[in-house]
Scaffold this motif. Structure first.
Motif, PDB file in Angstrom:
ATOM      1  N   SER A  51      -8.622 -17.123  -8.402  1.00  0.00           N
ATOM      2  CA  SER A  51      -9.442 -15.927  -8.271  1.00  0.00           C
ATOM      3  C   SER A  51     -10.739 -16.276  -7.542  1.00  0.00           C
ATOM      4  CB  SER A  51      -9.773 -15.357  -9.654  1.00  0.00           C
ATOM      5  OG  SER A  51      -8.607 -14.938 -10.312  1.00  0.00           O
ATOM      6  N   THR A  56      -6.676 -12.315  -1.825  1.00  0.00           N
ATOM      7  CA  THR A  56      -6.411 -10.881  -1.885  1.00  0.00           C
ATOM      8  C   THR A  56      -7.202 -10.130  -0.824  1.00  0.00           C
ATOM      9  OG1 THR A  56      -5.781 -10.900  -4.210  1.00  0.00           O
ATOM     10  CG2 THR A  56      -6.619  -8.822  -3.336  1.00  0.00           C
ATOM     11  N   ARG A  60      -5.594  -7.608   1.959  1.00  0.00           N
ATOM     12  CA  ARG A  60      -6.108  -6.266   2.223  1.00  0.00           C
ATOM     13  C   ARG A  60      -6.496  -6.084   3.684  1.00  0.00           C
ATOM     14  NH1 ARG A  60      -7.576  -3.126  -2.125  1.00  0.00           N
ATOM     15  NH2 ARG A  60      -9.393  -2.279  -1.042  1.00  0.00           N
ATOM     16  N   PHE A 101       2.474  -4.837  -4.205  1.00  0.00           N
ATOM     17  CA  PHE A 101       1.401  -5.263  -5.086  1.00  0.00           C
ATOM     18  C   PHE A 101       1.958  -5.867  -6.378  1.00  0.00           C
ATOM     19  CE2 PHE A 101      -0.573  -1.838  -2.587  1.00  0.00           C
ATOM     20  CZ  PHE A 101      -1.731  -2.470  -2.149  1.00  0.00           C
ATOM     21  N   ASP A 182       1.421  -9.484  -2.714  1.00  0.00           N
ATOM     22  CA  ASP A 182       0.179  -9.891  -3.356  1.00  0.00           C
ATOM     23  C   ASP A 182       0.424 -10.099  -4.848  1.00  0.00           C
ATOM     24  OD1 ASP A 182      -2.398 -10.461  -4.037  1.00  0.00           O
ATOM     25  OD2 ASP A 182      -3.218  -8.479  -3.580  1.00  0.00           O
ATOM     26  N   GLU A 183       0.638 -11.349  -5.244  1.00  0.00           N
ATOM     27  CA  GLU A 183       0.940 -11.703  -6.646  1.00  0.00           C
ATOM     28  C   GLU A 183       2.103 -10.854  -7.164  1.00  0.00           C
ATOM     29  OE1 GLU A 183      -0.232 -14.194  -8.092  1.00  0.00           O
ATOM     30  OE2 GLU A 183      -2.311 -14.601  -7.531  1.00  0.00           O
TER      31      GLU A 183
END
Length: 287
Positions: A51, A56, A60, A101, A182-183
């Protein structure tokens, strides 16, 4: 004299010099700094980090939800416009890059069935014949291991793995050149993760789609990707074939990520100490 590569030789996705900053009060935070990579047709790149690493934000920017401060993104040799206006431009952007997502509810309408969701996407992208749409929706769902029962169901009636498969089918309905994940499997049980990862491997083999797999989990990236790019505080620490990166990591942050995976003899205190030692490296690349 140099010439542009032929379309067959050109990477499917080319990203060069991406930079993204945010302001928090009087301070400027650099989320992504001078990021470059490419993905060939049928290739899969993992973007790995914890994180706050910028992964991310990168995803985006690839799909147009964030505008980079600098750099460019090319899909099949064509630049992705920073601003998209009008229906035609939006549809063209959607066909270039789609995203799946972590939470499939972000792309599935909770009020309508899975089949109707895919039908709507096909209609929006120009497939006006109803019988043809029905056949194509059934084909897409079969491709991700879903059938007529799941097509008739609302998203809440499906398991987490089924919803994620449906989200993948919805993204594939557009026939994008690049699929960003994304994850996309991090919230799934391990056995369901394996099913979805197998599915993604089959899809890229069969369609030639390019995958960008954003994850904090090196084990997942190893399973589905050819190359991996390790991000730390917005900068690239390493970008190598997955097998090389996992067996001989060259950067302390990559070694920390590998050491952070729980296993027999795992020492959380040692991991925390090594993480604190990384602070002087926060703005430096490999070496």
């Amino acid at each position: 004299m140099t010439t542009d590569p032929t379309p067959a030789a050109r990477p499917l996705l080319q990203v060069s010099g991406l930079r993204k900053t945010y302001r928090t009060g009087a301070a400027e935070v650099v989320a992504v700094d001078d990021l470059s990579f490419s993905v060939r047709a049928g290739g899969a790149l993992g973007i790995v980090g914890e994180s706050g690493s910028g992964k991310t934000t990168t995803a985006r920017m690839l799909i147009g939800l964030e505008r980079p401060d600098a750099g460019r993104i090319l899909v099949q040799g064509e630049p992705l416009a920073a601003t998209v206006r009008g229906k035609e431009a939006r549809l063209a952007r959607a066909k270039a890059v789609q995203i799946v997502f972590q939470d499939p509810y972000l792309s599935l309408d909770a009020r309508i069935s899975i089949g109707a969701t895919i039908d709507g996407v096909l209609r929006l992208h120009g497939l006006h014949d109803r019988a043809a749409r029905t056949a194509r929706a059934r084909e897409l769902l079969a491709q991700v291991g879903l059938g007529d029962r799941e097509a008739a169901a609302l998203p809440r009636r499906l398991s987490g793995g089924q919803r994620q498969r449906a989200a993948i089918a919805r993204a594939l309905a557009v026939e994008p050149a690049v699929l960003v994940l994304d994850e996309a499997v991090s919230a799934l049980d391990v056995s369901v993760q394996a099913q979805v990862l197998n599915l993604l491997s089959d899809i890229r083999r069969d369609t030639g789609i390019g995958l960008v797999f954003v994850s904090h989990d090196l084990a997942v990236v190893r399973y589905v990707c050819d190359e991996a790019l390790v991000l730390y505080r917005g900068r690239t620490m390493e970008h190598r074939p997955v097998a090389d990166l996992l067996t001989a990591p060259g950067h302390p942050y990559t070694r920390l990520l590998l050491a952070s995976v729980p296993r027999p003899g795992w020492d959380p205190d040692s991991i925390s100490r090594r993480r604190r030692e990384l602070d002087p490296l926060k703005r430096h690349g490999p070496g």
